[in-house]
Design an enzyme around this catalytic site. Structure first.
Site, PDB file in Angstrom:
ATOM      1  CG  PHE A  21      -1.757  -1.244   1.335  1.00 14.38           C
ATOM      2  CD1 PHE A  21      -2.790  -1.494   0.434  1.00 14.38           C
ATOM      3  CD2 PHE A  21      -1.482  -2.184   2.314  1.00 14.38           C
ATOM      4  CE1 PHE A  21      -3.535  -2.653   0.520  1.00 14.38           C
ATOM      5  CE2 PHE A  21      -2.234  -3.341   2.412  1.00 14.38           C
ATOM      6  CZ  PHE A  21      -3.258  -3.584   1.510  1.00 14.38           C
ATOM      7  CG  ASP A  22       1.422   3.563  -3.094  1.00 12.60           C
ATOM      8  OD1 ASP A  22       2.517   3.022  -2.856  1.00 12.60           O
ATOM      9  OD2 ASP A  22       0.848   3.502  -4.195  1.00 12.60           O
ATOM     10  CB  VAL A  23      -2.955   5.844   0.736  1.00  8.63           C
ATOM     11  CG1 VAL A  23      -3.820   6.695   1.647  1.00  8.63           C
ATOM     12  CG2 VAL A  23      -2.272   6.705  -0.313  1.00  8.63           C
ATOM     13  NE  ARG A 246       0.950   0.367  -4.339  1.00  9.03           N
ATOM     14  CZ  ARG A 246       1.891  -0.398  -3.784  1.00  9.03           C
ATOM     15  NH1 ARG A 246       1.825  -1.711  -3.873  1.00  9.03           N
ATOM     16  NH2 ARG A 246       2.915   0.157  -3.134  1.00  9.03           N
TER      17      ARG A 246
END
Length: 308
Positions: A21-23, A246
């Site tokens: 994940f980015d967030v 993501r």
């Protein structure tokens, strides 16, 4: 029914999870804190996520505080944060009213059942309102009130919307005003419809308990602007411009947080067991939602930080 993956303290497994994940969208009550008690290891976990390049966004259904007031709480509890990381249901509702509904005069006022957080966010969007924390509505109802509400002489003719959030001073007078406005065609909105509100390791009536008498008396259901409403997801995505695949939703409630992430088609949902929902709730045949992952507490995904 898919069985959620239990994330243990294994460093490799946690790194693999975080790298997906980015967030991370994080609920607050029941995840970060309970009342004024910050759960152990939360600060270190947030620092660890940020140090790895993950963005953290606090998405809360609690409408009693504005974003600025939430920032003060974060700071007071020793949690580094920024006002631009905070997205509450009061802000979500205010944006919806100002940018989606675009109420036009002469019916452009909002009658508020709720606390100062709603008022601050409505002001930030230049939305006129009455009710809320006004002392004139924090009193017992009188025979004159019944007469004036029935014939409309006590009503503001410019009210075109009723917005209901968590109100620590809910009373018959406020509900009576709201009912009369709704019966005269006002739009019915709710910051959120949570049945309970976690506080000091216990549970108390939530914002849904404030709107339910109006649902019962009018037969109408409000448009909710908090989790799991996808109107809120769209607003959060519009502000932060993230890739849903993501992005992971972290929360303690199946019917709000986890459902929010699933219906929003996020790449992951992570349940923590420090709030409302427990394992038996998603293991039930009629579970409202099932998380993809779960941990006992948020700091379990921060164990890596302490091991390095």
């Amino acid at each position: 029914m898919t069985t959620p993956k239990y994330l243990t303290g294994d460093a490799a497994a946690i790194n693999e999870f975080i790298d997906r994940f980015d967030v991370f969208l994080l609920d607050c009550d029941g995840v970060i804190w309970s009342g004024e008690h910050v759960f152990e290891g939360v600060v270190e976990t947030l620092e660890h996520l940020r140090s790895r390049g993950n963005k953290t966004v606090f998405v809360t259904n609690n409408s009693t505080k504005s974003r600025q007031e939430y920032l003060k709480k974060f700071t007071g509890l020793g949690i580094p944060s920024d006002v631009e990381e905070i997205f509450g249901s009061a802000y979500s509702a205010s944006v919806y009213i100002s940018r989606i509904l675009k109420l036009a005069p002469p019916k452009n006022k909002v009658f508020v059942i709720g606390e100062a957080g709603i008022e601050h966010e409505l002001r930030s969007e230049n939305v006129p309102f009455i009710g809320g924390t006004d002392p004139a509505f924090r009193r017992d109802v009188t025979p004159e009130d019944f007469k004036g509400l029935a014939d409309g002489s006590l009503l503001d003719p410019e009210v075109g919307c009723v917005l209901v959030g968590l109100d620590f001073h809910i009373n018959y007078l406020k509900l009576s005003h709201a009912l009369q406005y709704l019966r005269r065609g006002a739009i019915f909105l709710a910051t959120n419809v949570d049945s309970t509100f976690p506080m000091s390791h216990g549970f108390f009536p939530g914002a849904g308990s404030m709107s339910m008498p109006l649902v019962y008396s009018t037969g109408q259901k409000p448009v909710a602007l908090g989790k799991p409403s996808q109107a809120m997801m769209d607003a959060v995505e519009g502000k932060f411009q993230f890739d849903r695949e993501r992005t992971c939703m972290v929360g303690d409630r199946l019917d709000t947080d986890i459902k929010f992430g699933i219906e929003g088609k996020l790449g992951g949902t992570l349940a923590v067991l420090t709030g409302v929902s427990q394992k038996e709730h998603w293991e039930a045949a009629d579970a409202v939602a099932v998380p993809a992952f779960y941990v006992d507490k948020l700091s379990d995904i921060g164990l890596v930080a302490r091991k390095q």
